[in-house]
Design a protein around this motif. Structure first.
Motif, PDB file in Angstrom:
ATOM      1  N   LEU A   1       2.836   3.514   1.132  1.00 32.82           N
ATOM      2  CA  LEU A   1       2.600   2.197   1.716  1.00 32.82           C
ATOM      3  C   LEU A   1       1.431   1.530   0.983  1.00 32.82           C
ATOM      4  O   LEU A   1       0.616   2.219   0.369  1.00 32.82           O
ATOM      5  CB  LEU A   1       2.260   2.338   3.203  1.00 32.82           C
ATOM      6  CG  LEU A   1       3.347   2.974   4.070  1.00 32.82           C
ATOM      7  CD1 LEU A   1       2.802   3.265   5.466  1.00 32.82           C
ATOM      8  CD2 LEU A   1       4.573   2.082   4.142  1.00 32.82           C
ATOM      9  N   PRO A   2       1.322   0.212   1.060  1.00 35.19           N
ATOM     10  CA  PRO A   2       0.198  -0.471   0.421  1.00 35.19           C
ATOM     11  C   PRO A   2      -1.143   0.037   0.971  1.00 35.19           C
ATOM     12  O   PRO A   2      -1.240   0.403   2.140  1.00 35.19           O
ATOM     13  CB  PRO A   2       0.408  -1.947   0.788  1.00 35.19           C
ATOM     14  CG  PRO A   2       1.853  -2.058   1.128  1.00 35.19           C
ATOM     15  CD  PRO A   2       2.255  -0.727   1.686  1.00 35.19           C
ATOM     16  N   ASP A   3      -2.159   0.049   0.117  1.00 33.42           N
ATOM     17  CA  ASP A   3      -3.479   0.547   0.516  1.00 33.42           C
ATOM     18  C   ASP A   3      -4.064  -0.202   1.703  1.00 33.42           C
ATOM     19  O   ASP A   3      -4.806   0.362   2.492  1.00 33.42           O
ATOM     20  CB  ASP A   3      -4.458   0.470  -0.659  1.00 33.42           C
ATOM     21  CG  ASP A   3      -4.112   1.474  -1.743  1.00 33.42           C
ATOM     22  OD1 ASP A   3      -3.500   2.515  -1.428  1.00 33.42           O
ATOM     23  OD2 ASP A   3      -4.449   1.220  -2.914  1.00 33.42           O
ATOM     24  N   ASP A   4      -3.747  -1.469   1.841  1.00 34.43           N
ATOM     25  CA  ASP A   4      -4.325  -2.275   2.918  1.00 34.43           C
ATOM     26  C   ASP A   4      -3.456  -2.319   4.174  1.00 34.43           C
ATOM     27  O   ASP A   4      -3.595  -3.197   5.004  1.00 34.43           O
ATOM     28  CB  ASP A   4      -4.593  -3.693   2.418  1.00 34.43           C
ATOM     29  CG  ASP A   4      -3.322  -4.421   1.995  1.00 34.43           C
ATOM     30  OD1 ASP A   4      -2.253  -3.783   1.903  1.00 34.43           O
ATOM     31  OD2 ASP A   4      -3.407  -5.634   1.731  1.00 34.43           O
ATOM     32  N   THR A   5      -2.580  -1.335   4.358  1.00 36.66           N
ATOM     33  CA  THR A   5      -1.659  -1.325   5.487  1.00 36.66           C
ATOM     34  C   THR A   5      -2.392  -1.342   6.826  1.00 36.66           C
ATOM     35  O   THR A   5      -2.046  -2.084   7.725  1.00 36.66           O
ATOM     36  CB  THR A   5      -0.728  -0.093   5.419  1.00 36.66           C
ATOM     37  OG1 THR A   5       0.049  -0.206   4.235  1.00 36.66           O
ATOM     38  CG2 THR A   5       0.189  -0.018   6.614  1.00 36.66           C
ATOM     39  N   GLY A   6      -3.393  -0.510   6.999  1.00 42.15           N
ATOM     40  CA  GLY A   6      -4.163  -0.477   8.242  1.00 42.15           C
ATOM     41  C   GLY A   6      -3.379   0.133   9.389  1.00 42.15           C
ATOM     42  O   GLY A   6      -2.346   0.777   9.206  1.00 42.15           O
ATOM     43  N   ALA A   7      -3.880  -0.075  10.580  1.00 39.19           N
ATOM     44  CA  ALA A   7      -3.312   0.524  11.795  1.00 39.19           C
ATOM     45  C   ALA A   7      -2.075  -0.253  12.245  1.00 39.19           C
ATOM     46  O   ALA A   7      -2.033  -0.801  13.341  1.00 39.19           O
ATOM     47  CB  ALA A   7      -4.354   0.564  12.894  1.00 39.19           C
ATOM     48  N   ALA A   8      -1.072  -0.271  11.422  1.00 43.25           N
ATOM     49  CA  ALA A   8       0.139  -1.048  11.693  1.00 43.25           C
ATOM     50  C   ALA A   8       1.235  -0.178  12.301  1.00 43.25           C
ATOM     51  O   ALA A   8       1.128   1.040  12.371  1.00 43.25           O
ATOM     52  CB  ALA A   8       0.642  -1.666  10.391  1.00 43.25           C
ATOM     53  N   THR A   9       2.281  -0.826  12.719  1.00 41.34           N
ATOM     54  CA  THR A   9       3.528  -0.168  13.109  1.00 41.34           C
ATOM     55  C   THR A   9       4.569  -0.648  12.111  1.00 41.34           C
ATOM     56  O   THR A   9       4.746  -1.853  11.930  1.00 41.34           O
ATOM     57  CB  THR A   9       3.923  -0.542  14.548  1.00 41.34           C
ATOM     58  OG1 THR A   9       2.862  -0.141  15.420  1.00 41.34           O
ATOM     59  CG2 THR A   9       5.201   0.149  14.967  1.00 41.34           C
ATOM     60  N   VAL A  10       5.237   0.303  11.433  1.00 39.92           N
ATOM     61  CA  VAL A  10       6.190  -0.064  10.393  1.00 39.92           C
ATOM     62  C   VAL A  10       7.577   0.465  10.731  1.00 39.92           C
ATOM     63  O   VAL A  10       7.718   1.530  11.342  1.00 39.92           O
ATOM     64  CB  VAL A  10       5.752   0.457   9.001  1.00 39.92           C
ATOM     65  CG1 VAL A  10       4.436  -0.173   8.580  1.00 39.92           C
ATOM     66  CG2 VAL A  10       5.645   1.955   8.974  1.00 39.92           C
ATOM     67  N   PRO A  11       8.630  -0.280  10.331  1.00 42.43           N
ATOM     68  CA  PRO A  11       9.993   0.208  10.562  1.00 42.43           C
ATOM     69  C   PRO A  11      10.321   1.359   9.621  1.00 42.43           C
ATOM     70  O   PRO A  11       9.970   1.341   8.445  1.00 42.43           O
ATOM     71  CB  PRO A  11      10.858  -1.017  10.261  1.00 42.43           C
ATOM     72  CG  PRO A  11      10.028  -1.872   9.361  1.00 42.43           C
ATOM     73  CD  PRO A  11       8.596  -1.596   9.704  1.00 42.43           C
ATOM     74  N   VAL A  12      10.988   2.375  10.171  1.00 44.74           N
ATOM     75  CA  VAL A  12      11.377   3.567   9.412  1.00 44.74           C
ATOM     76  C   VAL A  12      12.869   3.800   9.639  1.00 44.74           C
ATOM     77  O   VAL A  12      13.373   3.663  10.759  1.00 44.74           O
ATOM     78  CB  VAL A  12      10.582   4.808   9.902  1.00 44.74           C
ATOM     79  CG1 VAL A  12      11.044   6.068   9.192  1.00 44.74           C
ATOM     80  CG2 VAL A  12       9.101   4.594   9.711  1.00 44.74           C
ATOM     81  N   ARG A  13      13.572   4.165   8.548  1.00 43.16           N
ATOM     82  CA  ARG A  13      15.007   4.457   8.653  1.00 43.16           C
ATOM     83  C   ARG A  13      15.305   5.730   7.873  1.00 43.16           C
ATOM     84  O   ARG A  13      14.858   5.900   6.739  1.00 43.16           O
ATOM     85  CB  ARG A  13      15.833   3.292   8.108  1.00 43.16           C
ATOM     86  CG  ARG A  13      17.318   3.428   8.397  1.00 43.16           C
ATOM     87  CD  ARG A  13      18.121   2.206   7.961  1.00 43.16           C
ATOM     88  NE  ARG A  13      18.209   2.124   6.518  1.00 43.16           N
ATOM     89  CZ  ARG A  13      17.649   1.190   5.755  1.00 43.16           C
ATOM     90  NH1 ARG A  13      16.948   0.221   6.297  1.00 43.16           N
ATOM     91  NH2 ARG A  13      17.780   1.196   4.457  1.00 43.16           N
ATOM     92  N   LEU A  14      16.039   6.630   8.490  1.00 43.21           N
ATOM     93  CA  LEU A  14      16.445   7.883   7.877  1.00 43.21           C
ATOM     94  C   LEU A  14      17.961   7.913   7.775  1.00 43.21           C
ATOM     95  O   LEU A  14      18.660   7.627   8.743  1.00 43.21           O
ATOM     96  CB  LEU A  14      15.981   9.071   8.734  1.00 43.21           C
ATOM     97  CG  LEU A  14      16.519  10.444   8.333  1.00 43.21           C
ATOM     98  CD1 LEU A  14      15.845  10.925   7.047  1.00 43.21           C
ATOM     99  CD2 LEU A  14      16.309  11.444   9.455  1.00 43.21           C
ATOM    100  N   THR A  15      18.452   8.269   6.585  1.00 43.25           N
ATOM    101  CA  THR A  15      19.882   8.467   6.382  1.00 43.25           C
ATOM    102  C   THR A  15      20.064   9.786   5.644  1.00 43.25           C
ATOM    103  O   THR A  15      19.484   9.984   4.582  1.00 43.25           O
ATOM    104  CB  THR A  15      20.507   7.326   5.550  1.00 43.25           C
ATOM    105  OG1 THR A  15      20.167   6.074   6.151  1.00 43.25           O
ATOM    106  CG2 THR A  15      22.016   7.461   5.477  1.00 43.25           C
ATOM    107  N   VAL A  16      20.854  10.686   6.231  1.00 39.62           N
ATOM    108  CA  VAL A  16      21.170  11.967   5.609  1.00 39.62           C
ATOM    109  C   VAL A  16      22.668  11.951   5.329  1.00 39.62           C
ATOM    110  O   VAL A  16      23.474  11.783   6.239  1.00 39.62           O
ATOM    111  CB  VAL A  16      20.797  13.153   6.526  1.00 39.62           C
ATOM    112  CG1 VAL A  16      21.134  14.474   5.845  1.00 39.62           C
ATOM    113  CG2 VAL A  16      19.318  13.097   6.906  1.00 39.62           C
ATOM    114  N   THR A  17      23.032  12.105   4.050  1.00 39.66           N
ATOM    115  CA  THR A  17      24.423  11.985   3.612  1.00 39.66           C
ATOM    116  C   THR A  17      24.874  13.281   2.950  1.00 39.66           C
ATOM    117  O   THR A  17      24.150  13.846   2.125  1.00 39.66           O
ATOM    118  CB  THR A  17      24.552  10.829   2.600  1.00 39.66           C
ATOM    119  OG1 THR A  17      23.982   9.646   3.173  1.00 39.66           O
ATOM    120  CG2 THR A  17      26.000  10.558   2.252  1.00 39.66           C
TER     121      THR A  17
END
Length: 149
Positions: free
Chosen positions: A79-95
């Motif tokens: 993630l960018p260095d300046d992300t901070g205490a954020a909430t980010v979307p995460v997606r997992l795909t196992v194929t």
């Protein structure tokens, strides 16, 4: 008299000691902000049986599952260095590598936590989140993940 007072203060500042008695030397460990997913390769079958794709905040990384003899495997998205205490979307795909079928598909909102590997007042500050990929469950907590088969 001024010179006598300035010299000890200058020496203390250059050696990392403070006039207030705190001597907090920083280590040099590096850290990056990232979202990671870990898994037991044995949970996903044979050698490199699946492809694991992790996306966080619009950036994706992927790798194959690894050898079932390995205790744990992982993939991370920086993630960018300046992300901070954020909430980010995460997606997992196992194929499945053999069939192309999706074995696991899941998403979450990762609340990043602060990491300071060199001490509370020492740089760097990294913001991280870690999940476990599990068949039939998707993204779960990595707590309790055993490092042996």
């Amino acid at each position: 008299m001024r010179r006598l007072l300035l010299v000890p203060l200058l020496v203390a500042a250059l050696t990392g000691c403070s006039a207030f008695g705190r001597d907090e030397a920083c280590t040099q460990a590096d850290a990056e902000s990232r979202v990671s997913v870990v898994w037991r390769p044995a949970d996903f079958g044979g050698q490199d049986a699946v492809r694991i794709r992790l996306c966080a905040n619009g950036t994706c990384e992927e790798r194959t599952s690894g050898s079932p003899g390995d205790p744990v495997a992982s993939v991370s998205v920086r993630l960018p260095d300046d992300t901070g205490a954020a909430t980010v979307p995460v997606r997992l795909t196992v194929t499945s590598v053999a069939t192309g079928d999706k074995v696991v598909e899941d998403s979450a909102r990762a609340k990043l936590t602060e990491q300071r590997p060199n001490g509370r007042s020492c740089p760097p500050t990294a913001w991280t989140a870690t999940y476990r990929a599990q068949p039939g469950k998707g993204l779960t907590s990595p707590e309790g993940l055993k490092l042996q088969s």
